[in-house]
Each structure stands twice: as C-alpha cells, then as structure tokens.
Design a protein around this motif. Structure first.
Motif, short mmCIF file in Angstrom:
data_model
loop_
_atom_site.label_atom_id
_atom_site.label_comp_id
_atom_site.label_asym_id
_atom_site.label_seq_id
_atom_site.Cartn_x
_atom_site.Cartn_y
_atom_site.Cartn_z
N ARG A 188 2.74 -2.42 -6.07
CA ARG A 188 3.62 -1.25 -6.21
C ARG A 188 3.10 -0.14 -5.30
NH1 ARG A 188 5.01 -0.37 -12.39
NH2 ARG A 188 6.90 0.50 -11.48
N LEU A 189 3.99 0.33 -4.43
CA LEU A 189 3.62 1.38 -3.48
C LEU A 189 4.39 2.65 -3.77
CD1 LEU A 189 3.52 -0.83 -0.27
CD2 LEU A 189 1.61 -0.08 -1.68
N ASP A 190 3.99 3.74 -3.11
CA ASP A 190 4.56 5.05 -3.39
C ASP A 190 5.99 5.24 -2.89
OD1 ASP A 190 2.22 5.81 -4.65
OD2 ASP A 190 1.37 6.72 -2.84
N ASN A 191 6.34 4.58 -1.77
CA ASN A 191 7.68 4.77 -1.22
C ASN A 191 8.12 3.57 -0.39
OD1 ASN A 191 6.66 5.18 1.56
ND2 ASN A 191 5.83 7.08 0.72
N GLN A 192 9.40 3.55 -0.04
CA GLN A 192 9.96 2.42 0.71
C GLN A 192 9.36 2.31 2.11
OE1 GLN A 192 11.99 0.05 -0.65
NE2 GLN A 192 11.63 -1.06 1.25
N ALA A 193 8.99 3.43 2.71
CA ALA A 193 8.38 3.41 4.05
C ALA A 193 7.08 2.59 4.03
CB ALA A 193 8.12 4.82 4.55
N GLN A 194 6.28 2.72 2.96
CA GLN A 194 5.05 1.94 2.84
C GLN A 194 5.36 0.46 2.69
OE1 GLN A 194 2.79 3.62 -0.40
NE2 GLN A 194 2.04 5.32 0.84
N VAL A 195 6.39 0.14 1.91
CA VAL A 195 6.80 -1.25 1.73
C VAL A 195 7.21 -1.83 3.08
CG1 VAL A 195 8.51 -2.78 0.67
CG2 VAL A 195 7.47 -0.95 -0.68
#
Length: 117
Positions: A83-90
């Motif tokens: 689980r990451l903080d935002n879609q950009a990290q994904v």
C-alpha cells in the motif's frame, strides 16, 4: 533523484532471500498454465536476480517507498504488493519493475493506494 548504495542493494538482496522458499515450492501446474508468485519457477536463479534488482531499484528511488512494497517473481512475472501513499508512487513502482531486464510482465493488482485519512 536516484542514490546508488551498495548497502541498499545488499539490503534488497537480504529481503528477497526471505521469500525465496516460495519460489522453490513444488506445485502441480500441469493443468494450469497461469503463472502466479506461488507456483514453482522454471528459472529460480533468474527470478531471484529479478526480484533482487526490482527491490534494490525501488529502495533507491526517492519517489517510491520501497520498504512498503513486496516483490516476488515467478518465470519472469513480477508481482508487486503493498500500500502506497498515492497513484503516482504505484505507477512509478510498476515502471521500475517493467524496466528490469528479464521481466516479462508485472502483476500489480495487489499494489494499492492507502485510503485518505
């Protein structure tokens, strides 16, 4: 910005070794041609290298929280979960995995964005 660190690479290698037994597990895949991280690999050495390289690259990329991502590889298919903080990290994590030599596909179904607080 990327910061190369032998310590980060060593750490990534050690982390990848903790999941190594799953890659060597014997399962009956004769009737199922779909590859998942839980099936036996036909290329365990190469898969271990890919997992280590992906994890190391995730750890040295500032835009991605590499410690929050689990990486497994089976027959060249990299599975990313966490689980990451935002879609950009994904999106960045997926791009990093796809850029590694030997990766045939990236499964990111279980790599999600944390819900907003």
């Amino acid at each position: 910005m990327r910061i190369a660190s032998p310590l980060a690479a060593l750490f990534a290698f050690a982390l990848s070794m903790s999941g190594l037994p799953a890659a060597f597990a014997q399962t009956d895949t004769a009737t199922d041609t779909k590859t998942t991280a839980y099936e036996a690999s036909e290329q365990p050495g190469t898969d271990s290298w890919i997992t280590t390289k992906v994890k190391a690259d995730l750890l040295i990329t500032e835009e991605v929280k590499g410690l929050d991502i689990n990486v497994t590889t089976t027959n060249g298919v990299v599975t990313l979960s966490g689980r990451l903080d935002n879609q950009a990290q994904v999106d960045k994590a997926i791009a990093i995995a796809k850029a590694i030599k030997g990766v045939t596909a990236v499964d990111s179904k279980t790599l999600t964005v944390k819900p907003a607080k």
